[in-house]
Scaffold this active site. Structure first.
Site: not given
Lengths: 171, 171
Positions: A9, A71, A143
């Site tokens: 991510d 992502e 995260d």
């Protein structure tokens, strides 16, 4: 044959990462590694980007993942933010591409839908579910949890054909 | 001591680059190399990004530049474009950062103002002026011309204090 997923991510200051392993014949993956690549606010943008690429490169060397999931970026506050987020994403893609990994992208909504069951889930719900799904002893930070969620989503999309949404984009 | 500038105009499909040398005591720089890193439309985004980083890395090894200048992104058609341009920019910054180069950014308007004398100059005017300023035998293509223009702008900003606009951003 077991599969190892590197899930990322990407963001300039805090890039979540995870390595998941799914052993053949097993239903659930195991988290081999997860965490956050944090860059101090004092660091220049170019140094942050380099740190993202280099830390992911080290992770790839250590765990030898066989595929990669990232992502997608949907919401951005401004063009300036979009460019900065794009740069962080570029830094992550370079590390994966130089290792020859195929990279697939999943929209944030799709990840939340897969993990929590609703596309508008908040971060704490994602972290809670990820912990439960992987049997982690502690709740991962936001995260890292996002990266773990991306990895699980990727495994589900590629194994359970009947649950598949649209084919994830190869980037 | 002579200075060598690596100048880059990053974009996913066509990244302009230039290496300019300014020898101590001389007024005008010499173009040691310039061109465009072109990526086929068939290539995946991640492969394009890797190609940008790797080709710039090769250029840096060959010419050992001492500083770097890149064009800032101003106009973008959409968030999607901004993210893609940001990724290309990230790929370029990584190559410069891993070589330890300081990187400065110049807005497109400022580059056009420095080269043509007006911030709204078109690409052919930039290419024409760059050719004249550097005494090139042919007019460089648009992306290489932009990179050459960025390099000249950077040299002017850092040598002619009285012509200096705002301090270029170190990124």
């Amino acid at each position: 044959m077991s599969r190892r997923i590197l899930a990322i991510d990407p963001a300039l200051r805090n890039t979540g990462f995870a390595v998941l392993e799914l052993t053949e014949g097993k239903r659930d993956p195991v988290a081999l590694a997860y965490g956050t690549i944090s860059n101090s606010k004092k660091l220049r943008q170019s140094s942050c980007l380099l740190a993202i690429t280099e830390e992911l490169r080290t992770l790839i060397k250590a765990y030898a993942p066989t595929e990669c999931a990232v992502e997608g970026i949907i919401f951005v506050q401004s063009y300036k933010t979009a460019i900065t987020m794009g740069a962080a994403r570029g830094a992550a893609l370079i590390a994966a591409a130089e290792a020859g990994l195929e990279i697939r992208e999943y929209a944030p909504r799709r990840v939340k839908q897969a993990i929590v069951g609703k596309g508008a889930a908040d971060k704490s719900q994602v972290a809670f579910m990820v912990r439960a799904l992987l049997g982690l002893r502690e709740t991962p930070d936001a995260d890292a949890a996002d990266a773990l969620a991306i990895g699980i989503t990727h495994l589900r999309a590629s194994t359970a054909k009947h649950l598949k949404g649209e084919e994830p984009e190869l980037i």
